[in-house]
Enzyme design. Sequence first.
Site, short mmCIF file in Angstrom:
data_model
loop_
_atom_site.label_atom_id
_atom_site.label_comp_id
_atom_site.label_asym_id
_atom_site.label_seq_id
_atom_site.Cartn_x
_atom_site.Cartn_y
_atom_site.Cartn_z
N LYS A 101 10.38 8.42 4.75
CA LYS A 101 9.17 9.24 4.62
C LYS A 101 8.09 8.60 5.48
O LYS A 101 7.55 7.55 5.15
CB LYS A 101 8.67 9.32 3.17
CG LYS A 101 7.62 10.43 3.06
CD LYS A 101 6.58 10.22 1.99
CE LYS A 101 5.43 9.36 2.37
NZ LYS A 101 4.50 9.90 3.38
N GLU B 100 5.94 -5.03 3.30
CA GLU B 100 5.06 -5.54 4.37
C GLU B 100 3.70 -4.94 4.10
O GLU B 100 3.50 -3.74 4.31
CB GLU B 100 5.55 -5.07 5.75
CG GLU B 100 6.93 -5.52 6.13
CD GLU B 100 6.97 -6.96 6.59
OE1 GLU B 100 5.91 -7.62 6.66
OE2 GLU B 100 8.08 -7.44 6.86
N CYS C 68 -1.63 -4.27 11.74
CA CYS C 68 -1.53 -5.03 10.48
C CYS C 68 -1.85 -6.50 10.67
O CYS C 68 -2.40 -7.13 9.78
CB CYS C 68 -0.16 -4.85 9.86
SG CYS C 68 1.15 -5.07 11.05
N GLU D 76 -9.84 -6.11 4.18
CA GLU D 76 -9.32 -5.65 5.46
C GLU D 76 -10.05 -4.36 5.88
O GLU D 76 -10.30 -3.50 5.04
CB GLU D 76 -7.83 -5.33 5.22
CG GLU D 76 -7.07 -4.83 6.41
CD GLU D 76 -5.62 -4.49 6.06
OE1 GLU D 76 -5.36 -3.99 4.95
OE2 GLU D 76 -4.76 -4.74 6.91
P1 TAP Z 1 -0.59 3.26 2.23
O1 TAP Z 1 -1.63 4.15 1.72
O2 TAP Z 1 -0.09 2.17 1.35
O3 TAP Z 1 0.63 4.21 2.68
C1 TAP Z 1 1.81 3.73 3.24
C2 TAP Z 1 2.92 4.72 2.98
O4 TAP Z 1 3.16 4.80 1.57
C3 TAP Z 1 2.59 6.14 3.42
O5 TAP Z 1 3.75 6.77 3.90
C4 TAP Z 1 2.13 6.77 2.12
O6 TAP Z 1 2.21 8.17 2.09
C5 TAP Z 1 3.12 6.15 1.15
N1 TAP Z 1 2.72 6.23 -0.26
C6 TAP Z 1 1.50 6.41 -0.79
N2 TAP Z 1 1.56 6.46 -2.15
C7 TAP Z 1 2.87 6.28 -2.48
C8 TAP Z 1 3.58 6.23 -3.71
N3 TAP Z 1 2.98 6.35 -4.88
N4 TAP Z 1 4.92 6.04 -3.67
C9 TAP Z 1 5.56 5.90 -2.50
N5 TAP Z 1 4.94 5.97 -1.30
C10 TAP Z 1 3.61 6.14 -1.29
O7 TAP Z 1 -1.02 2.54 3.56
P2 TAP Z 1 -1.64 3.21 4.84
O8 TAP Z 1 -3.04 3.57 4.58
O9 TAP Z 1 -0.74 4.26 5.37
O10 TAP Z 1 -1.53 2.01 5.88
C11 TAP Z 1 -2.50 1.04 6.00
C12 TAP Z 1 -2.07 -0.23 5.31
O11 TAP Z 1 -0.76 -0.63 5.76
C13 TAP Z 1 -2.97 -1.39 5.62
O12 TAP Z 1 -3.30 -2.08 4.45
C14 TAP Z 1 -2.15 -2.28 6.53
O13 TAP Z 1 -2.46 -3.62 6.52
C15 TAP Z 1 -0.78 -2.03 6.05
N6 TAP Z 1 0.18 -2.32 7.11
C16 TAP Z 1 0.92 -3.44 6.98
C17 TAP Z 1 1.82 -3.76 7.97
C18 TAP Z 1 2.64 -4.99 7.81
S1 TAP Z 1 3.84 -5.18 8.82
N7 TAP Z 1 2.42 -5.83 6.88
C19 TAP Z 1 1.99 -2.92 9.07
C20 TAP Z 1 1.20 -1.79 9.16
C21 TAP Z 1 0.31 -1.49 8.16
P3 TAP Z 1 0.92 9.04 2.56
O14 TAP Z 1 0.92 8.96 4.02
O15 TAP Z 1 1.17 10.37 2.04
O16 TAP Z 1 -0.29 8.40 1.93
#
Ligand code: TAP
Length: 517
Positions: free
Chosen positions: A211, A287, A321, A419
């Site tokens: 997803k 991650e 990230c 962050e």
């Molecule tokens: P999240 O809001 O955590 O979303 C990540 C993924 O999880 C999306 O596909 C999201 O779907 C899904 N998701 C949300 N609620 C869920 C649930 N209850 N059950 C299962 N899946 C669910 O993060 P984001 O805003 O997309 O990304 C930013 C964050 O990612 C930052 O904190 C960043 O640091 C972190 N990040 C970390 C890394 C590494 S390698 N550590 C790399 C990139 C990003 P939706 O799109 O529908 O919300």
Amino acid sequence: FIKIVNCIREGNMGSDIKVYFDGFTMKANKKEIAVPTQLFIDNQFIDAENRKTLDIINPTTEEVICKVACSSKNDVDKAVLAAHNAFNGQWKQVSARQRGQLMLKLADLMEQFKEELATIESVDSGAVYTLALKTHIGMSIDAWKYFAGCCDKIHGQTIPVNPARPNNVLTFTKKEPVGVCGLITPWNYPLMMLSWKMAACIAAGNTCVIKPAQVCPLTALKFAELIVKAGFPKGVINVVTGKGSEAGQAIADNNLVRKLGFTGSTPIGKQIMSSCALSNLKKCSLELGGKSPLVIFGDCDLDKAVKHGMSSVFFNKGENCIAAGRLFIEDTIHDEFVRKVVKDIKSMTIGDPLNRSTAHGPQNHKAHFEKLIEYCQKGVEEGATLVYGGKPFPNIKGYFFMPTVFTNVEDSMFIAQEESFGPIMIISKFNGSDLESVMKRANRSEYGLASGVFTNDISKALTFAQNIEAGTVFVNVYNKTDVAAPFGGFKQSGFGKDLGQEALNEYLKTKCVTIEF
Ligand code: TAP
């Protein structure tokens, strides 16, 4: 430049494999690119239950690009069942070496379509095209090639256990795939996050359901088209677009899924880990977020430190990230460093990400863009010095946020701890004679994803590398990741590695066989 058509299209790349989908064509970069907008299950593009859709927005123009299928729990369960049947059926008949060949074929197709993929990523996520080509897509292709080479090198050990004399005993281990894997990815590097996880997962012999982030699903759908062309058996790779709260949660809750690979925020990571435990105790790797420290000593090569310091924060508009969330600059060079950074920001070309000379594009989506405005307001309210930016570009369309610099940031401030995930440089001073104190400040975070140090003193660099609580340490460089090097965080930045040989272990289980003779 975007025309929405409801089309059915056949593969015509000299291959006799036909791929049918409803989608749209986008005209950009002197190309007409067809993109599917349906779910991809069992090698077929299909509508979501009740034909539910989500609007996909172009962050440069704020206009709707297309509507994409929005999966329900039933759609996800259907995809998981397809992956389950493939795992227990046709995929088992494919040898490790054949698996590697399929992955290489896929990598070749991605190479052939890299300009299309980079264009889609640029339009969908606001990534600067040149960066999308080199990093978002380039590193995705590298990941598929790297892990393709791993397929027939996955093996166990023979272990000298104590026999019950006079009998002999042979003990050996086998590495086996875990089964159906759920992959859930964020929006900052859509295809790269997919590839980092999926290439290791497939190389290990699993099947999967991914997803992608709801705001940027288009490269995952174009990628699905290539899966059929590469010749993967049906059900091995399935793509369910939709919302995390429904589709993502349904993956985490599904009892046929045996492993969940997640990249995203720490709060959602915790929720997912809890769902993995409560459903069927599925294995998971997380991650998560970061607030990576970058410490720059006065004895460094200053121009190099400025160049890398800039990219440690502004690379991919800060939506990175491992972005340096905090810069500690030795007091002797602090003012000079800030002056040079501001000068470099002023010369950055900011604008349409498809334009080859653009260095900085729009933020990924509206909610994130608005969060950055609030983040900077908090910094100012708490008394940090706003040296540059701190707000959107005035009077233009699109989610364009000014590259921002804060100085005089105290450790207790919100912007020193949280962050931003945006182009915001947070600078604090330190006294170079007190290495211990700056180390303590760098470690005073619940995150532990990455870190960096600039110094020409090998002893300082190694002391930093030894004491920093982070999964990645860069010395006199930043953002230098490679598909062969393990990548992942400590503390609340999660656990488990993407990339490198270690990533395979996330998608394998060890079976121990003992034979008496
Ligand atoms: P999240 O809001 O955590 O979303 C990540 C993924 O999880 C999306 O596909 C999201 O779907 C899904 N998701 C949300 N609620 C869920 C649930 N209850 N059950 C299962 N899946 C669910 O993060 P984001 O805003 O997309 O990304 C930013 C964050 O990612 C930052 O904190 C960043 O640091 C972190 N990040 C970390 C890394 C590494 S390698 N550590 C790399 C990139 C990003 P939706 O799109 O529908 O919300």
